[in-house]
Design a protein around this motif. Structure first.
Motif, short mmCIF file in Angstrom:
data_model
loop_
_atom_site.label_atom_id
_atom_site.label_comp_id
_atom_site.label_asym_id
_atom_site.label_seq_id
_atom_site.Cartn_x
_atom_site.Cartn_y
_atom_site.Cartn_z
N ARG A 102 0.85 -1.19 0.00
CA ARG A 102 0.00 0.00 0.00
C ARG A 102 0.89 1.24 0.00
O ARG A 102 1.97 1.23 0.59
N GLU A 103 0.39 2.27 -0.65
CA GLU A 103 1.08 3.55 -0.65
C GLU A 103 0.04 4.65 -0.79
O GLU A 103 -1.09 4.40 -1.24
N PRO A 104 0.38 5.87 -0.42
CA PRO A 104 -0.59 6.97 -0.55
C PRO A 104 -0.91 7.24 -2.02
O PRO A 104 -0.01 7.34 -2.86
N VAL A 105 -2.19 7.32 -2.33
CA VAL A 105 -2.66 7.61 -3.68
C VAL A 105 -3.56 8.84 -3.61
O VAL A 105 -4.54 8.86 -2.86
N VAL A 106 -3.21 9.88 -4.40
CA VAL A 106 -4.01 11.10 -4.44
C VAL A 106 -5.21 10.81 -5.35
O VAL A 106 -5.12 10.88 -6.58
N LEU A 107 -6.33 10.49 -4.73
CA LEU A 107 -7.49 10.01 -5.48
C LEU A 107 -8.09 11.10 -6.34
O LEU A 107 -8.52 10.83 -7.49
N PRO B 40 -1.88 1.99 -6.56
CA PRO B 40 -2.26 2.99 -7.57
C PRO B 40 -2.73 2.36 -8.87
O PRO B 40 -3.63 2.91 -9.54
N VAL B 41 -2.14 1.23 -9.27
CA VAL B 41 -2.55 0.59 -10.53
C VAL B 41 -3.98 0.05 -10.42
O VAL B 41 -4.81 0.26 -11.31
N LEU B 42 -4.28 -0.65 -9.31
CA LEU B 42 -5.64 -1.18 -9.13
C LEU B 42 -6.66 -0.05 -9.00
O LEU B 42 -7.78 -0.15 -9.52
N LEU B 43 -6.31 1.02 -8.30
CA LEU B 43 -7.24 2.15 -8.17
C LEU B 43 -7.48 2.81 -9.51
O LEU B 43 -8.59 3.29 -9.79
N HIS C 288 -7.49 1.20 -12.39
CA HIS C 288 -8.44 0.32 -13.07
C HIS C 288 -9.84 0.48 -12.49
O HIS C 288 -10.83 0.39 -13.23
N LEU C 289 -9.94 0.69 -11.18
CA LEU C 289 -11.27 0.88 -10.57
C LEU C 289 -11.97 2.09 -11.16
O LEU C 289 -13.14 2.01 -11.57
N VAL C 290 -11.26 3.22 -11.21
CA VAL C 290 -11.88 4.45 -11.75
C VAL C 290 -12.18 4.28 -13.24
O VAL C 290 -13.25 4.68 -13.72
N ARG C 291 -11.26 3.67 -14.00
CA ARG C 291 -11.49 3.47 -15.43
C ARG C 291 -12.70 2.58 -15.68
O ARG C 291 -13.51 2.85 -16.58
N ASN C 292 -12.84 1.53 -14.91
CA ASN C 292 -14.00 0.65 -15.10
C ASN C 292 -15.30 1.35 -14.76
O ASN C 292 -16.31 1.15 -15.43
N LEU C 293 -15.28 2.17 -13.70
CA LEU C 293 -16.49 2.89 -13.33
C LEU C 293 -16.90 3.89 -14.41
O LEU C 293 -18.07 3.93 -14.83
N VAL C 294 -15.95 4.70 -14.87
CA VAL C 294 -16.27 5.71 -15.88
C VAL C 294 -16.58 5.05 -17.22
O VAL C 294 -17.53 5.43 -17.92
N GLY C 295 -15.79 4.03 -17.59
CA GLY C 295 -16.06 3.34 -18.86
C GLY C 295 -17.40 2.65 -18.86
O GLY C 295 -18.13 2.66 -19.88
#
Length: 395
Positions: A247-252, A289-292, A294-301
């Motif tokens: 885990r690392e900090p991700v600026v959402l 960050p990579v999985l997050l 993909h999460l945002v891309r899948n939601l918007v797509g």
């Protein structure tokens, strides 16, 4: 030291041993208390018997064997009389002690037998729910996971254990059912793509018409791209189901602004006049960050793919929540939870160009679980969906 045998034998030995020990202590205490004053009591009774009252003395009261006897105060006895009384008293005391000991031992033996029998019965009653759980567990398999213990017993630890086992079976049945559906749907999707490619190759390429060959070529490339997206989606779903390695900090908020800006100028959004916008406040979450991404891309797509001409997609980041709201066709509220299962779509697959594999929302749910985030979804009254991902608080 662990006793041999089953739990019922060990509980019987424990309960029976404790009961026998308590009975032995009680009988020992009674014997001790009785023998403390036994000699004095017997001597008093013998000394004050009616035969021992001399004649010519002043009247008085004597107690003998629990009776009040009027009579004179005895005069000084001679040495022979006192020795006789002492010998008689000692003999009576010894006889009483022997009798008391015999009765006590017989009573303790009977009490021990009754205690072991009661302990065996009580251990069986206590362990009966465990036997029910064991028989149910042995009987269960993949074909009868619907069976439950449904233990009818008063509230307690064993009742709680049985209810917990039933809850575990509910989760197992759900997971096994989901895995079966996933395997069947994955096989169907892959088999369909292969069947389309085979039919195109066997039928379309049999002609010498250049236009037909070019059309079949495009179809084969399209099916191959669809199969590639399907395999990538399955791999991503498998990776996210395994959890996070680090885990690392991700600026959402920055991630969301970047992805929405990319989709806002995409051909899909422009071709259908769909407005894609974002409203964000600074939010940093711990995760991959990579999985997050993909999460945002899948939601918007997904929001773009299942929309209508002139619609909108709004992505909001506020507090610990990421929310995607989109217009689109009417979604029955009862079908919303099933959209997060793999290969589940609102409508039947048409195998059209750009159609997804039905893994988008299942990947979103899997990535959210890997980040300990909560996923909520609801159907909008005027059509479309609102999906909300709530991330846990830091620390």
């Amino acid at each position: 030291m662990r006793l041999p045998g089953g739990e019922r034998v060990r509980l019987t030995a424990l309960y029976g041993g404790l009961l026998v020990l308590a009975g032995a202590m009680l009988i020992g205490l009674i014997n001790f208390l009785v023998t403390q004053d036994l000699y004095t009591t017997i001597r008093t009774a013998v000394a004050r018997s009616p035969a021992d009252i001399p004649e010519g003395s002043d009247p008085s009261l004597y107690v003998s064997a629990g009776r009040v006897i009027p009579g004179p105060v005895p005069a000084q006895r001679d040495q022979g009389t006192s020795e006789t009384i002492t010998v008689f008293t000692q003999a009576a005391e010894q006889a009483a002690q022997n009798r008391l000991l015999t009765v006590s031992l017989v009573t303790l033996a009977v009490f021990a037998i009754v205690s072991v029998a009661l302990a065996w019965w009580m251990a069986g009653r206590v362990l009966r729910p465990v036997g029910v759980i064991t028989r149910t567990a042995r009987r269960l398999s993949g074909e009868n996971l619907h069976e439950r213990i449904a233990l009818e017993a008063p509230a307690g630890e064993l009742k709680q254990l049985a209810d917990t086992f039933d809850d575990m079976l509910d989760r197992m049945e759900h997971l096994v059912g989901a895995q079966k559906r996933f395997a069947a749907n994955a096989a169907h999707e892959l088999r369909t793509s292969l069947a389309v490619q085979r039919a195109a190759a066997e039928i379309g390429l049999a002609t010498s018409d250049p236009e037909a060959v070019a059309r079949i070529r495009r179809k084969l490339i399209e099916v191959a791209d669809s199969s590639e997206r399907l395999i990538e989606g399955l791999l991503l779903l498998s990776v996210s189901d395994q959890g996070l390695d680090h885990r690392e900090p991700v600026v959402l908020d920055e991630l969301v602004r970047s992805i929405t800006a990319e989709y806002a100028v995409s051909q899909q959004a422009r071709g259908h006049g769909i407005t894609v916008r974002s409203r964000t406040t600074p939010v940093t979450v711990q995760g991959d960050p990579v999985l997050l991404m993909h999460l945002v891309r899948n939601l918007v797509g997904n929001a773009l793919r299942y929309n209508h001409d002139g619609g909108h997609v709004t992505v909001t980041v506020h507090g610990r929540a990421l929310e995607v709201d989109n217009s689109g066709p009417h979604v029955p509220p009862e079908t919303v939870p099933y959209l997060f299962e793999p290969f589940r779509r609102l409508e039947e697959r048409r195998h059209a160009a750009g159609e997804g594999a039905g893994l988008g929302l299942s990947i979103v749910a899997s990535i959210a679980r890997a980040h300990q985030a909560r996923t909520d979804a609801e159907a909008n009254p005027d059509g479309g969906l609102t999906i909300r991902i709530v991330f846990p608080s830091p620390g």
